[in-house]
Design a protein around this motif. Sequence first.
Motif, PDB file in Angstrom:
ATOM      1  N   PRO A 139     -12.935  14.264  62.716  1.00  0.00           N
ATOM      2  CA  PRO A 139     -13.624  12.983  62.940  1.00  0.00           C
ATOM      3  C   PRO A 139     -15.111  13.085  62.590  1.00  0.00           C
ATOM      4  N   GLY A 140     -15.583  12.075  61.887  1.00  0.00           N
ATOM      5  CA  GLY A 140     -17.006  12.020  61.551  1.00  0.00           C
ATOM      6  C   GLY A 140     -17.435  12.935  60.426  1.00  0.00           C
ATOM      7  N   ALA A 141     -16.481  13.409  59.623  1.00  0.00           N
ATOM      8  CA  ALA A 141     -16.847  14.299  58.512  1.00  0.00           C
ATOM      9  C   ALA A 141     -17.744  13.551  57.531  1.00  0.00           C
ATOM     10  N   PRO A 142     -18.908  14.110  57.175  1.00  0.00           N
ATOM     11  CA  PRO A 142     -19.823  13.415  56.256  1.00  0.00           C
ATOM     12  C   PRO A 142     -19.311  13.490  54.821  1.00  0.00           C
ATOM     13  N   PRO A 143     -19.750  12.579  53.963  1.00  0.00           N
ATOM     14  CA  PRO A 143     -19.352  12.661  52.553  1.00  0.00           C
ATOM     15  C   PRO A 143     -19.999  13.860  51.875  1.00  0.00           C
ATOM     16  N   CYS A 144     -19.313  14.346  50.866  1.00  0.00           N
ATOM     17  CA  CYS A 144     -19.824  15.495  50.123  1.00  0.00           C
ATOM     18  C   CYS A 144     -21.016  15.057  49.262  1.00  0.00           C
ATOM     19  N   PRO A 145     -22.076  15.856  49.194  1.00  0.00           N
ATOM     20  CA  PRO A 145     -23.197  15.494  48.319  1.00  0.00           C
ATOM     21  C   PRO A 145     -22.745  15.441  46.859  1.00  0.00           C
ATOM     22  N   VAL A 146     -23.353  14.553  46.102  1.00  0.00           N
ATOM     23  CA  VAL A 146     -22.994  14.402  44.691  1.00  0.00           C
ATOM     24  C   VAL A 146     -23.556  15.581  43.895  1.00  0.00           C
ATOM     25  N   LEU A 147     -22.681  16.236  43.139  1.00  0.00           N
ATOM     26  CA  LEU A 147     -23.112  17.363  42.321  1.00  0.00           C
ATOM     27  C   LEU A 147     -23.990  16.859  41.171  1.00  0.00           C
ATOM     28  N   ARG A 148     -25.169  17.471  41.048  1.00  0.00           N
ATOM     29  CA  ARG A 148     -26.071  17.079  39.963  1.00  0.00           C
ATOM     30  C   ARG A 148     -26.239  18.204  38.936  1.00  0.00           C
ATOM     31  N   ALA A 162     -26.434  22.599  48.850  1.00  0.00           N
ATOM     32  CA  ALA A 162     -25.927  21.992  50.089  1.00  0.00           C
ATOM     33  C   ALA A 162     -24.493  22.455  50.336  1.00  0.00           C
ATOM     34  N   ASP A 163     -24.242  22.957  51.536  1.00  0.00           N
ATOM     35  CA  ASP A 163     -22.910  23.450  51.900  1.00  0.00           C
ATOM     36  C   ASP A 163     -21.925  22.289  51.979  1.00  0.00           C
ATOM     37  N   THR A 164     -20.783  22.432  51.340  1.00  0.00           N
ATOM     38  CA  THR A 164     -19.768  21.359  51.346  1.00  0.00           C
ATOM     39  C   THR A 164     -18.665  21.610  52.359  1.00  0.00           C
ATOM     40  N   THR A 165     -18.781  22.664  53.158  1.00  0.00           N
ATOM     41  CA  THR A 165     -17.674  23.076  54.025  1.00  0.00           C
ATOM     42  C   THR A 165     -17.223  21.975  54.967  1.00  0.00           C
ATOM     43  N   GLY A 166     -18.142  21.273  55.610  1.00  0.00           N
ATOM     44  CA  GLY A 166     -17.750  20.262  56.589  1.00  0.00           C
ATOM     45  C   GLY A 166     -17.607  18.876  56.038  1.00  0.00           C
ATOM     46  N   SER A 167     -17.760  18.707  54.731  1.00  0.00           N
ATOM     47  CA  SER A 167     -17.710  17.369  54.139  1.00  0.00           C
ATOM     48  C   SER A 167     -16.273  16.883  54.010  1.00  0.00           C
TER      49      SER A 167
END
Length: 655
Positions: free
Chosen positions: A402-411, A476-481
């Motif tokens: 619950p509440g998992a944030p979106p993954c940052p956009v890879l640039r 940015a860590d994507t583990t919790g996204s």
Amino acid sequence: MSRVDEGELGLRGTFRLLRRAFDYAAPFKRQFAVKYALALLSLLPLLVLPWPVKIIVDHAIIGTPFGEQPIPYPAMMQPIIEFLSQQTPTGIVLWAVGFQLLLVMICGAVGTSGNERDAADSVLSSGHDIASRTENEANQAFSLTSGLLGLIDWRVMIRLTQSINHHYRTAAFARLQKLPMTTFDDESVGDAVFRVMYDTPSITNGIYRIVIWPFVSVGMGLLLSIALATFFPGHPIFWQTALGVMAVAFLCALPFGGKLRRAHLSARGAGSDATGSLEEGMHNMLAVQSLGAEDGEQKRFDEDSWSSFSEYRGVMAIGMIIFLIGAVPGAALVGWAFYSAIELVVYDQISAGDFGLLITYYLALLFAAITAGGLWIRLQENAAGLHRVFFAMDLPSEEDPPGAPPCPVLRETARLVDVHYTYPDGTPALQNVDLDIHVGRITALVGPAGAGKSTLAYLFPRFIVPQRGCLTFDGADTTGSSLASLRSQVSFVFQETQLFDATVDENIRIGNPDATEAQVRHAAQIAGADAFIRALPKGYHTPLGRGGGRLSVGQRQRVAIARGLVREARILILDEPTSALDPETEQNLVRALREASRERAVVVIAHRLSTIREADEICFVEGGEIIERGSHATLMAREDGAYRRFVELQSQGAA
């Protein structure tokens, strides 16, 4: 997901499963209420049904005057009796026949024999294995009556049965789709098919046998016992034996609960094996035919198929034992009741019409007793099916917390940092992996078979989760996204091409349904597929058949590559993309990948030197580690380098 892992199913577990099944029936409360009301109405004709026949026998045939019968009519029938007492014998018959015709129209009731109460139901033809029987049960409906009431009751129930099964089946399928892709590495897809298609009908059967059938069977038994006590107040033997038959029918099945559950689990497991054998045999048909292994495959399926029938015979054997245990005391009670009834008729304590009344009531009572006794037996079967489905649905899924944030956009850069991964069986797959991939660059993963290349690539879309380490996008860590936001940025083209029974256009659009026609055509051109697609009978709208069977291996691979390209993802991963391509098409694809890498980070897993030598960076993977990295020229300059030996061996093999 094997049978061994599912464990034992005890009595408490059975009730927990049934309670859980009610959650899936909750959206259909209104339909259940209607079914309850109709079931109640269907019980009432049982009380009225034999009375017209009793009146005809006692007063039209034998000629006994009203008011002189051994047992007086109940108070509720006095208005009717007063009216009939003024009729001639012919009039009595006509009124009774008219009433029977009314019963035929309303509830299908005719006559006084064992067929006096017609029942409405709908079933499909079925065999005696689990699969064919449960497909029947998923479309089954029943009513205790026929006629108009039975038609309405049947219509309500078949809609209810299909609605619940559809709701449960789709929920099970949706849940299985969320399981990690490694779930089925060591398990048969046929087993999952069996659970979704043939185990799920257990939910309606289980709910009906808790909610409806106890009301129908036990309610019918109690109603008939009350009627016997009311209509024959001076002869308690009738209602006492009625209750005794109900008790015997139920109690004789109780000791066999555990044995029945184990037998049903075994039978369903055997049916699952047969489905798995069929699925594997059809999926590998080309290999079977090319190797002349038809006889061996037929023997394997024959053994699994026969086992499914044999296991179910074990279930039937237990049922027969229970029936025999209950039949002896039940028959003794009914025989005692009828012996007493005959004796009472002989001594003129009840009339011949009363005896016919008893026959009708006891026939209905036997139906109620058999149904009540079968409740416990059938619940064990339903518990086995529910256990198998819920076991699969409870496996750890890929759902986001619950509440998992979106993954940052890879640039710019995606990085695997100190990754370690071990297979569920304890075999190490990756260790100490650090890897950077960059937008605008092509990275090639090279190494011997089993080195861990595909496993490493699976980390980017989180098909697998490392025991240690992480994936970062621009630091940015994507583990919790959230998983969806991560996978929306990764397009994966697998080594084994997977196409659907749809048109070319629909297959290419699967990853991006909103793609324009121009985007689809452009992706096909980059993949070298546009020319052969246009040559198909209907071009991009040509159906491909199941698994893309109308295309060659190379054509299927190019369509799959186009599908990966049309998806607007920041990372494009291709696992052996050129293995089935001719040299010219391969060179065109390599140039196309360079163009595609302008807006993407491209990862290529390949063995062919012509595919990987143009990569910006080559990572040589061996034993689950990246032991060398650099451009083709840099790695070839190492005299004792692993990559160089790999290339030289490949060149020698080609020579």
